[in-house]
Design a protein around this motif. Structure first.
Motif, short mmCIF file in Angstrom:
data_model
loop_
_atom_site.label_atom_id
_atom_site.label_comp_id
_atom_site.label_asym_id
_atom_site.label_seq_id
_atom_site.Cartn_x
_atom_site.Cartn_y
_atom_site.Cartn_z
N ALA A 303 0.83 -1.20 0.00
CA ALA A 303 0.00 0.00 0.00
C ALA A 303 0.86 1.25 0.00
CB ALA A 303 -0.91 0.00 1.23
N PHE A 304 2.17 1.09 0.27
CA PHE A 304 3.10 2.21 0.26
C PHE A 304 3.11 2.92 -1.09
CE2 PHE A 304 5.46 -1.42 -1.30
CZ PHE A 304 6.18 -0.92 -2.35
N ARG A 305 2.71 2.20 -2.13
CA ARG A 305 2.73 2.80 -3.47
C ARG A 305 1.63 3.86 -3.62
NH1 ARG A 305 0.84 0.44 -9.09
NH2 ARG A 305 1.95 1.82 -10.50
N HIS A 306 0.61 3.77 -2.78
CA HIS A 306 -0.55 4.66 -2.91
C HIS A 306 -0.63 5.62 -1.73
CE1 HIS A 306 -1.75 2.05 -6.20
NE2 HIS A 306 -1.64 1.01 -5.40
N THR A 307 0.47 6.30 -1.45
CA THR A 307 0.51 7.21 -0.30
C THR A 307 -0.21 8.51 -0.57
OG1 THR A 307 2.58 8.21 -1.03
CG2 THR A 307 2.75 6.27 0.40
N GLY A 308 -0.36 8.88 -1.83
CA GLY A 308 -1.02 10.13 -2.16
C GLY A 308 -0.10 11.33 -2.19
N VAL A 309 1.15 11.17 -1.73
CA VAL A 309 2.08 12.30 -1.72
C VAL A 309 3.12 12.20 -2.83
CG1 VAL A 309 1.78 12.81 0.72
CG2 VAL A 309 3.54 11.17 0.02
N HIS A 310 3.33 11.01 -3.38
CA HIS A 310 4.31 10.82 -4.45
C HIS A 310 3.59 10.52 -5.77
CE1 HIS A 310 6.80 10.51 -1.00
NE2 HIS A 310 6.49 9.26 -0.72
N ASP A 311 4.16 11.00 -6.86
CA ASP A 311 3.67 10.61 -8.18
C ASP A 311 4.57 9.47 -8.67
OD1 ASP A 311 2.94 10.34 -10.86
OD2 ASP A 311 2.49 12.47 -11.08
N GLY A 312 4.21 8.24 -8.27
CA GLY A 312 5.05 7.08 -8.56
C GLY A 312 5.25 6.85 -10.04
N SER A 313 4.22 7.09 -10.83
CA SER A 313 4.33 6.86 -12.28
C SER A 313 5.32 7.83 -12.91
CB SER A 313 2.96 7.02 -12.95
OG SER A 313 2.07 6.03 -12.48
N TYR A 314 5.26 9.10 -12.49
CA TYR A 314 6.17 10.10 -13.06
C TYR A 314 7.61 9.80 -12.64
CZ TYR A 314 7.56 14.57 -15.04
OH TYR A 314 8.14 15.55 -15.83
N GLU A 315 7.80 9.46 -11.38
CA GLU A 315 9.15 9.10 -10.90
C GLU A 315 9.69 7.91 -11.68
OE1 GLU A 315 9.42 8.54 -6.73
OE2 GLU A 315 8.73 10.57 -6.21
N HIS A 316 8.84 6.92 -11.90
CA HIS A 316 9.26 5.72 -12.62
C HIS A 316 9.66 6.06 -14.05
CE1 HIS A 316 9.61 1.47 -13.37
NE2 HIS A 316 8.70 1.50 -14.33
N ASN A 317 8.89 6.93 -14.69
CA ASN A 317 9.20 7.32 -16.07
C ASN A 317 10.52 8.08 -16.17
OD1 ASN A 317 6.87 6.15 -17.06
ND2 ASN A 317 5.66 8.04 -16.97
#
Length: 334
Positions: A303-317
């Motif tokens: 659930a750490f992936r859905h913290t709401g404070v990080h844009d995981g997709s943008y960071e990954h790209n």
């Protein structure tokens, strides 16, 4: 008119023409976007030589570099805080304090002064020898490390950067056993051995007060969550992630996506700025698309992936783009 007087007039006329032409040329140069590459080449030269010589096969900053990377990379901003660079601009201080707002924050300058009476007022040692090739392994916590057998490869780097919980005991074959730098914040803190540098990411003035307390009196037990009141760590190896660098990562590399960068992305940019060659492990999902930690049995955790404070997709790209441009090498595990 005498001959000497005619020569002086001719000389002045030629000089006037040269000055006029030069002024016009410079004025046009800085207006004309087609001459971007001249300014880019100049900037690149400055950043390359400021980093010092590199003897790696593939160096982070090359003389003939990529315009996208050069546009984002700013070698002049140091990732670590010292007394000398601790003064924050009003804009940076307001942004940083906004991350995890405090109702009545302590005086920042006074806290910094106290901090550097407890930990060394120095920055990371940089080898500037002609044969230098400083290698980094940035080790994330993804479950894709399970069964990867990357341990010996990770341990072969000069600097090995881990973050947050990141246990190694029992997982050495896949994640290695060495750690030179462990990145954390108060709410994710763990005890460290005497040879590992603690790299604290502060989100607020209270976090700087916490590290002072955790290394001395143990009086701070709560930030916005319960935290370790004391921590085992070598106080002579404690380093502070600079709020100025923190903001630079957010603005220059993430272009304002998310509320603030993840610990993993901050660790990656830390490595990019201190190392000549960066290998990245344990980022992203496993081969089945699951997001979980390598020490967890539950593959559906994460659930750490859905913290709401990080844009995981943008960071990954951005991370994938760095790999595509051969600035980092990613090891995707299993």
């Amino acid at each position: 008119m005498s001959l000497p007087r005619q020569r002086r007039i001719r000389t002045l006329a030629v000089l006037f023409c040269v000055i006029t032409f030069t002024t016009f040329l410079f004025s046009y140069t800085f207006r004309d976007p087609s001459l971007y590459f001249l300014k880019y080449a100049s900037h690149l030269s400055d950043s390359f030589f400021s980093k010092g010589p590199c003897a790696c096969q593939q160096c982070m900053v090359e003389v003939e570099d990529d315009p996208w990377f050069s546009e984002h990379f700013n070698q002049s901003i140091h990732p670590l805080m010292s007394r000398e660079n601790s003064v924050l601009s009003d804009e940076t201080f307001k942004w940083w304090q906004w991350l995890q707002s405090e109702r009545q924050p302590a005086n920042f300058s006074e806290v910094v002064e106290e901090l550097f009476q407890v930990i060394p007022d120095e920055v990371l040692y940089m080898d500037s020898s002609p044969e230098r090739c400083r290698t980094c392994s940035v080790v994330g916590n993804s479950g894709n490390l399970k069964g990867s057998h990357y341990g010996s490869l990770i341990d072969s780097s000069d600097f090995i950067i881990r973050m947050n919980q990141a246990p190694t005991s029992g997982f050495e074959e896949d994640v290695g056993s060495r750690t030179t730098h462990h990145v954390m914040y108060p709410e994710s803190a763990i005890d460290l051995d005497n040879n590992t540098s603690l790299v604290l990411i502060p989100f607020k003035t209270l976090d700087l007060q916490w590290i002072i307390s955790a290394l001395t009196t143990g009086t701070i037990k709560y930030t916005y969550l319960p935290v370790m009141s004391r921590i085992k760590a070598n106080k002579d190896k404690v380093l502070i992630y600079s709020p100025t660098f923190f903001k630079y990562v957010y603005e220059a590399w993430l272009e304002g996506h998310g509320r603030y960068p993840s610990t993993g992305f901050l660790s990656l940019l830390f490595a990019i700025h201190i190392c000549d060659e960066v290998n990245v492990f344990g980022f992203g999902a496993d081969q089945y698309g699951n997001w979980h930690h390598y020490w967890e049995e539950n593959r559906l955790a994460g659930a750490f992936r859905h913290t709401g404070v990080h844009d995981g997709s943008y960071e990954h790209n951005v991370t994938l783009l760095l790999a595509d441009k051969h600035k980092i090498q990613m090891f995707k595990g299993r």
